[in-house]
Design a protein around this motif. Structure first.
Motif, mmCIF file in Angstrom:
data_model
loop_
_atom_site.group_PDB
_atom_site.id
_atom_site.type_symbol
_atom_site.label_atom_id
_atom_site.label_comp_id
_atom_site.label_asym_id
_atom_site.label_seq_id
_atom_site.Cartn_x
_atom_site.Cartn_y
_atom_site.Cartn_z
ATOM 1 N N UNK A 56 48.514 -43.727 94.645
ATOM 2 C CA UNK A 56 47.266 -44.151 95.437
ATOM 3 C C UNK A 56 46.412 -45.098 94.671
ATOM 4 N N UNK A 57 46.483 -45.864 93.619
ATOM 5 C CA UNK A 57 45.721 -46.595 92.883
ATOM 6 C C UNK A 57 46.298 -47.563 92.171
ATOM 7 N N UNK A 58 45.765 -48.746 91.809
ATOM 8 C CA UNK A 58 45.709 -49.809 90.686
ATOM 9 C C UNK A 58 44.577 -49.859 89.861
ATOM 10 N N UNK A 59 44.414 -50.193 88.749
ATOM 11 C CA UNK A 59 43.260 -50.475 87.916
ATOM 12 C C UNK A 59 43.462 -51.734 87.060
ATOM 13 N N UNK A 60 42.444 -52.188 86.514
ATOM 14 C CA UNK A 60 42.236 -53.077 85.442
ATOM 15 C C UNK A 60 41.477 -52.742 84.386
ATOM 16 N N UNK A 61 41.868 -52.378 83.085
ATOM 17 C CA UNK A 61 41.364 -51.913 82.005
ATOM 18 C C UNK A 61 40.679 -53.020 81.123
ATOM 19 N N UNK A 62 39.366 -52.774 80.905
ATOM 20 C CA UNK A 62 38.905 -53.842 79.859
ATOM 21 C C UNK A 62 37.968 -52.807 78.756
ATOM 22 N N UNK A 63 38.686 -52.448 77.684
ATOM 23 C CA UNK A 63 38.212 -51.507 76.782
ATOM 24 C C UNK A 63 38.195 -50.220 77.542
ATOM 25 N N UNK A 64 36.894 -49.599 77.454
ATOM 26 C CA UNK A 64 36.753 -48.307 78.125
ATOM 27 C C UNK A 64 36.253 -48.448 79.261
ATOM 28 N N UNK A 65 36.234 -49.448 79.981
ATOM 29 C CA UNK A 65 35.563 -49.806 81.320
ATOM 30 C C UNK A 65 36.758 -50.180 82.103
ATOM 31 N N UNK A 66 37.040 -49.548 83.387
ATOM 32 C CA UNK A 66 38.020 -49.971 84.532
ATOM 33 C C UNK A 66 37.454 -50.390 85.751
ATOM 34 N N UNK A 67 38.387 -51.332 86.273
ATOM 35 C CA UNK A 67 37.898 -51.451 87.741
ATOM 36 C C UNK A 67 39.154 -50.593 88.405
ATOM 37 N N UNK A 68 38.768 -49.839 89.492
ATOM 38 C CA UNK A 68 39.983 -49.017 90.071
ATOM 39 C C UNK A 68 39.898 -49.316 91.288
ATOM 40 N N UNK A 69 40.897 -49.607 92.091
ATOM 41 C CA UNK A 69 41.289 -49.984 93.574
ATOM 42 C C UNK A 69 42.063 -48.860 94.001
ATOM 43 N N UNK A 70 41.472 -48.349 95.077
ATOM 44 C CA UNK A 70 42.171 -47.230 95.905
ATOM 45 C C UNK A 70 42.986 -47.732 96.857
ATOM 46 N N UNK A 71 44.070 -47.472 97.017
ATOM 47 C CA UNK A 71 45.189 -48.190 98.175
ATOM 48 C C UNK A 71 44.622 -47.777 99.610
ATOM 49 N N UNK A 72 44.850 -48.670 100.409
ATOM 50 C CA UNK A 72 44.452 -48.307 101.661
ATOM 51 C C UNK A 72 45.352 -47.289 102.241
ATOM 52 N N UNK A 73 44.623 -46.325 103.090
ATOM 53 C CA UNK A 73 45.252 -45.023 103.569
ATOM 54 C C UNK A 73 45.468 -43.817 102.613
ATOM 55 N N UNK A 74 45.104 -44.227 101.463
ATOM 56 C CA UNK A 74 45.123 -43.228 100.340
ATOM 57 C C UNK A 74 43.977 -42.268 100.376
ATOM 58 N N UNK A 75 44.094 -41.034 99.943
ATOM 59 C CA UNK A 75 42.887 -40.047 99.821
ATOM 60 C C UNK A 75 42.172 -40.144 98.589
ATOM 61 N N UNK A 76 41.058 -40.741 98.545
ATOM 62 C CA UNK A 76 40.209 -41.232 97.339
ATOM 63 C C UNK A 76 40.217 -40.192 96.357
ATOM 64 N N UNK A 77 39.742 -38.942 96.484
ATOM 65 C CA UNK A 77 39.528 -37.827 95.395
ATOM 66 C C UNK A 77 40.618 -37.512 94.678
ATOM 67 N N UNK A 78 41.865 -37.396 95.479
ATOM 68 C CA UNK A 78 43.320 -37.157 94.851
ATOM 69 C C UNK A 78 43.627 -38.323 94.059
ATOM 70 N N UNK A 79 43.505 -39.602 94.396
ATOM 71 C CA UNK A 79 43.705 -40.847 93.557
ATOM 72 C C UNK A 79 42.810 -40.924 92.403
#
Ligand code: FE
Length: 180
Positions: free
Chosen positions: A38-61
């Motif tokens: 339910x997610x994809x992410x981009x990692x820069x050191x210890x920081x992450x951009x996290x994209x939750x997929x459409x129609x996914x449940x956010x807390x579980x992702x």
């Protein structure tokens, strides 16, 4: 003559190396792309951009992401859009949780949270503020949120940190326990 040509070629080669090096140095990092349930992410050191997929449940992702990256401490912020949420209200008088679900398209105007551990297991604590079609806000402790549109989060992790929680029976909540 031969000597001059050799010197010229060397200078040209050096200039080329400096130019390519400078171009590489000035280029933004593309980061490391990660993916999970339910997610994809981009990692820069210890920081992450996290994209939750459409129609996914956010807390579980988010929990899946934190588990996959083995994060033990950090901060979470985010925005996005949902069409269903379940919020929880803790009543300190009764020490009871009151859960309530809301349906309809809403903007996540703010998602705030933290990452810690409880008994060594990842523990994600999230609060949310949502805006409806009448521009009215709805807010609370987040139990679940169905993404309908985007889910754009930013996570700052502290990889070496250990922040444990313990249940406080007097208050009825899982508190930070800095003695652990
Ligand atoms: Fe809470």
């Amino acid at each position: 003559m031969k000597h001059t040509l050799f010197l010229f070629l060397n200078m040209a080669l050096l200039a080329g190396v400096i130019f390519i090096g400078w171009k590489q140095f000035g280029r933004p990092s593309r980061g490391e792309v990660l993916q999970g349930s339910g997610w994809t992410a981009k990692k820069f050191g210890d920081k992450y951009f996290l994209s939750i997929a459409n129609r996914s449940e956010l807390v579980a992702a988010v929990n899946d992401f934190v588990r996959a990256q083995k994060l033990t401490a950090g901060n979470i912020t985010g925005i996005g859009a949902v069409n269903a949420v379940t919020l929880r209200f803790f009543d300190p008088q009764t020490k009871q949780y009151v859960d309530k679900s809301f349906n309809g398209q809403m903007e996540i105007t703010n998602l705030s949270g933290n990452i810690s551990t409880m008994d060594g297991k990842e523990y994600v604590h999230l609060h949310i503020t949502l805006g409806d079609k009448n521009y009215q806000a709805l807010a609370g402790h987040l139990l679940s949120a169905d993404i309908n549109g985007a889910g754009e989060l930013f996570i700052e992790a502290l990889p070496a940190a250990r922040v444990e929680r313990s249940y406080n029976p007097e208050i009825g909540l899982n508190f930070y326990d800095f003695a652990k």
